[in-house]
Motif scaffolding. Structure first.
Motif, PDB file in Angstrom:
ATOM      1  N   THR A  44       0.831  -1.206   0.000  1.00  0.00           N
ATOM      2  CA  THR A  44       0.000   0.000   0.000  1.00  0.00           C
ATOM      3  C   THR A  44       0.867   1.259   0.000  1.00  0.00           C
ATOM      4  O   THR A  44       0.604   2.200  -0.747  1.00  0.00           O
ATOM      5  N   SER A  45       1.896   1.256   0.817  1.00  0.00           N
ATOM      6  CA  SER A  45       2.792   2.419   0.879  1.00  0.00           C
ATOM      7  C   SER A  45       3.482   2.642  -0.462  1.00  0.00           C
ATOM      8  O   SER A  45       3.554   3.770  -0.955  1.00  0.00           O
ATOM      9  N   LEU A  46       3.994   1.560  -1.058  1.00  0.00           N
ATOM     10  CA  LEU A  46       4.667   1.690  -2.352  1.00  0.00           C
ATOM     11  C   LEU A  46       3.707   2.183  -3.432  1.00  0.00           C
ATOM     12  O   LEU A  46       4.083   2.997  -4.275  1.00  0.00           O
ATOM     13  N   PHE A  47       2.472   1.695  -3.396  1.00  0.00           N
ATOM     14  CA  PHE A  47       1.491   2.158  -4.382  1.00  0.00           C
ATOM     15  C   PHE A  47       1.229   3.656  -4.213  1.00  0.00           C
ATOM     16  O   PHE A  47       1.156   4.396  -5.201  1.00  0.00           O
ATOM     17  N   GLN A  48       1.083   4.103  -2.967  1.00  0.00           N
ATOM     18  CA  GLN A  48       0.832   5.523  -2.721  1.00  0.00           C
ATOM     19  C   GLN A  48       2.036   6.373  -3.157  1.00  0.00           C
ATOM     20  O   GLN A  48       1.865   7.442  -3.743  1.00  0.00           O
ATOM     21  N   ILE A  49       3.237   5.882  -2.871  1.00  0.00           N
ATOM     22  CA  ILE A  49       4.450   6.595  -3.307  1.00  0.00           C
ATOM     23  C   ILE A  49       4.467   6.695  -4.825  1.00  0.00           C
ATOM     24  O   ILE A  49       4.686   7.770  -5.391  1.00  0.00           O
ATOM     25  N   TRP A  50       4.250   5.564  -5.488  1.00  0.00           N
ATOM     26  CA  TRP A  50       4.232   5.531  -6.952  1.00  0.00           C
ATOM     27  C   TRP A  50       3.170   6.490  -7.493  1.00  0.00           C
ATOM     28  O   TRP A  50       3.422   7.253  -8.430  1.00  0.00           O
ATOM     29  N   SER A  51       1.986   6.456  -6.903  1.00  0.00           N
ATOM     30  CA  SER A  51       0.877   7.299  -7.357  1.00  0.00           C
ATOM     31  C   SER A  51       1.225   8.787  -7.245  1.00  0.00           C
ATOM     32  O   SER A  51       0.985   9.569  -8.173  1.00  0.00           O
ATOM     33  N   HIS A  52       1.812   9.183  -6.127  1.00  0.00           N
ATOM     34  CA  HIS A  52       2.166  10.592  -5.942  1.00  0.00           C
ATOM     35  C   HIS A  52       3.303  11.015  -6.868  1.00  0.00           C
ATOM     36  O   HIS A  52       3.288  12.133  -7.402  1.00  0.00           O
ATOM     37  N   TYR A  53       4.291  10.141  -7.057  1.00  0.00           N
ATOM     38  CA  TYR A  53       5.364  10.483  -8.006  1.00  0.00           C
ATOM     39  C   TYR A  53       4.811  10.590  -9.427  1.00  0.00           C
ATOM     40  O   TYR A  53       5.225  11.460 -10.194  1.00  0.00           O
ATOM     41  N   THR A  54       3.880   9.729  -9.763  1.00  0.00           N
ATOM     42  CA  THR A  54       3.246   9.795 -11.088  1.00  0.00           C
ATOM     43  C   THR A  54       2.493  11.117 -11.255  1.00  0.00           C
ATOM     44  O   THR A  54       2.552  11.738 -12.318  1.00  0.00           O
ATOM     45  N   ASP A  55       1.808  11.540 -10.193  1.00  0.00           N
ATOM     46  CA  ASP A  55       1.113  12.833 -10.228  1.00  0.00           C
ATOM     47  C   ASP A  55       2.104  13.982 -10.419  1.00  0.00           C
ATOM     48  O   ASP A  55       1.831  14.931 -11.154  1.00  0.00           O
ATOM     49  N   ILE A  56       3.236  13.895  -9.753  1.00  0.00           N
ATOM     50  CA  ILE A  56       4.270  14.926  -9.908  1.00  0.00           C
ATOM     51  C   ILE A  56       4.779  14.937 -11.345  1.00  0.00           C
ATOM     52  O   ILE A  56       4.942  16.004 -11.951  1.00  0.00           O
ATOM     53  N   LEU A  57       5.022  13.763 -11.894  1.00  0.00           N
ATOM     54  CA  LEU A  57       5.560  13.690 -13.256  1.00  0.00           C
ATOM     55  C   LEU A  57       4.556  14.166 -14.300  1.00  0.00           C
ATOM     56  O   LEU A  57       4.958  14.566 -15.395  1.00  0.00           O
ATOM     57  N   ALA A  58       3.270  14.154 -13.969  1.00  0.00           N
ATOM     58  CA  ALA A  58       2.263  14.687 -14.894  1.00  0.00           C
ATOM     59  C   ALA A  58       2.462  16.189 -15.089  1.00  0.00           C
ATOM     60  O   ALA A  58       2.020  16.755 -16.091  1.00  0.00           O
ATOM     61  N   LEU A  59       3.146  16.825 -14.150  1.00  0.00           N
ATOM     62  CA  LEU A  59       3.415  18.264 -14.230  1.00  0.00           C
ATOM     63  C   LEU A  59       4.739  18.570 -14.923  1.00  0.00           C
ATOM     64  O   LEU A  59       5.097  19.738 -15.094  1.00  0.00           O
ATOM     65  N   LYS A  60       5.461  17.541 -15.305  1.00  0.00           N
ATOM     66  CA  LYS A  60       6.818  17.689 -15.838  1.00  0.00           C
ATOM     67  C   LYS A  60       6.886  18.595 -17.068  1.00  0.00           C
ATOM     68  O   LYS A  60       7.800  19.407 -17.197  1.00  0.00           O
ATOM     69  N   SER A  61       5.939  18.473 -17.967  1.00  0.00           N
ATOM     70  CA  SER A  61       5.998  19.238 -19.214  1.00  0.00           C
ATOM     71  C   SER A  61       5.545  20.690 -19.035  1.00  0.00           C
ATOM     72  O   SER A  61       5.728  21.506 -19.924  1.00  0.00           O
ATOM     73  N   MET A  62       4.989  20.998 -17.880  1.00  0.00           N
ATOM     74  CA  MET A  62       4.512  22.360 -17.631  1.00  0.00           C
ATOM     75  C   MET A  62       5.623  23.187 -16.995  1.00  0.00           C
ATOM     76  O   MET A  62       6.420  22.672 -16.226  1.00  0.00           O
ATOM     77  N   PRO A  63       5.667  24.470 -17.311  1.00  0.00           N
ATOM     78  CA  PRO A  63       6.707  25.323 -16.714  1.00  0.00           C
ATOM     79  C   PRO A  63       6.488  25.484 -15.209  1.00  0.00           C
ATOM     80  O   PRO A  63       5.387  25.328 -14.699  1.00  0.00           O
ATOM     81  N   LEU A  64       7.559  25.802 -14.544  1.00  0.00           N
ATOM     82  CA  LEU A  64       7.513  26.011 -13.097  1.00  0.00           C
ATOM     83  C   LEU A  64       6.596  27.190 -12.787  1.00  0.00           C
ATOM     84  O   LEU A  64       6.698  28.254 -13.391  1.00  0.00           O
ATOM     85  N   HIS A  65       5.704  26.972 -11.852  1.00  0.00           N
ATOM     86  CA  HIS A  65       4.720  27.973 -11.465  1.00  0.00           C
ATOM     87  C   HIS A  65       4.478  27.800  -9.969  1.00  0.00           C
ATOM     88  O   HIS A  65       4.618  26.709  -9.434  1.00  0.00           O
ATOM     89  N   GLU A  66       4.104  28.867  -9.297  1.00  0.00           N
ATOM     90  CA  GLU A  66       3.910  28.822  -7.847  1.00  0.00           C
ATOM     91  C   GLU A  66       2.864  27.773  -7.435  1.00  0.00           C
ATOM     92  O   GLU A  66       3.074  27.019  -6.485  1.00  0.00           O
ATOM     93  N   ALA A  67       1.745  27.691  -8.150  1.00  0.00           N
ATOM     94  CA  ALA A  67       0.698  26.717  -7.817  1.00  0.00           C
ATOM     95  C   ALA A  67       1.186  25.281  -8.047  1.00  0.00           C
ATOM     96  O   ALA A  67       0.876  24.380  -7.261  1.00  0.00           O
TER      97      ALA A  67
END
Length: 183
Positions: A44-67
């Motif tokens: 469960t912990s590994l799945f949650q870690i993977w899920s959150h990292y995947t969510d972070i990587l979904a932002l990879k192509s977007m420029p850095l922004h405060e939000a």
């Protein structure tokens, strides 16, 4: 010794042996249940870690922004908590220090933005490190924590051994942090 006394001794020995076997089997069941519970917590912990990292990587192509940075920071805080649990399950300190270093990078970016009102070139580099190393970490998690011989590929390993690349990633992050002027 009378015949009845011999039978009493035979029955006592048999009873002691039966109780010993019962206790050993009971202990094995308890250990198996504990192992399954620990595997479930780790999975469960590994799945949650993977899920959150995947969510972070979904932002990879977007420029850095405060939000975006605030969203990444929240995800990293959750990752740090789940990483601590995963590390405790396998009796190691592998994922939590990495998450801590990512949090340090994101906090440094946030503080720099609050101070300057804009993102510096160094902030963009720090953000890129978080993205790049998050992506690398996901594949390393599969390699280190999951049993490659399991039928479905989803069985977690409590006895990890091939974690040199995670240690190298952690050391590289430490080196990267040392290279920046952290606030």
């Amino acid at each position: 010794m009378t015949n009845s006394a011999k039978w009493i001794w035979v029955w006592m020995v048999a009873l002691v042996l039966a109780c010993t076997v019962f206790l050993i089997e009971h202990q094995k069941k308890i250990e198996q249940g504990t192992k399954m519970t620990l595997q479930s917590i780790l999975g469960t912990s590994l799945f949650q870690i993977w899920s959150h990292y995947t969510d972070i990587l979904a932002l990879k192509s977007m420029p850095l922004h405060e939000a975006r940075l605030a969203e990444v920071r929240l995800k990293l805080a959750a990752i740090e908590a789940y990483s601590k649990t995963a590390d405790e399950a396998v009796r190691s300190q592998l994922l939590n220090p990495i998450a801590g270093k990512f949090l340090t990078l994101s906090d440094s970016i946030r503080e720099s933005y609050a101070e300057n009102g804009e993102f510096s070139e160094e902030d963009v580099k720090k953000y890129a490190i978080i993205m790049k190393d998050s992506e690398a970490l996901i594949s390393l998690m599969y390699k280190v924590y999951y049993d490659s011989d399991s039928v479905e590929g989803g069985e977690v390993n409590l006895d990890i051994s091939d974690y040199d690349e995670l240690v190298a990633l952690n050391n590289r992050l430490k080196h990267d942090l040392d290279g920046f002027a952290m606030k």
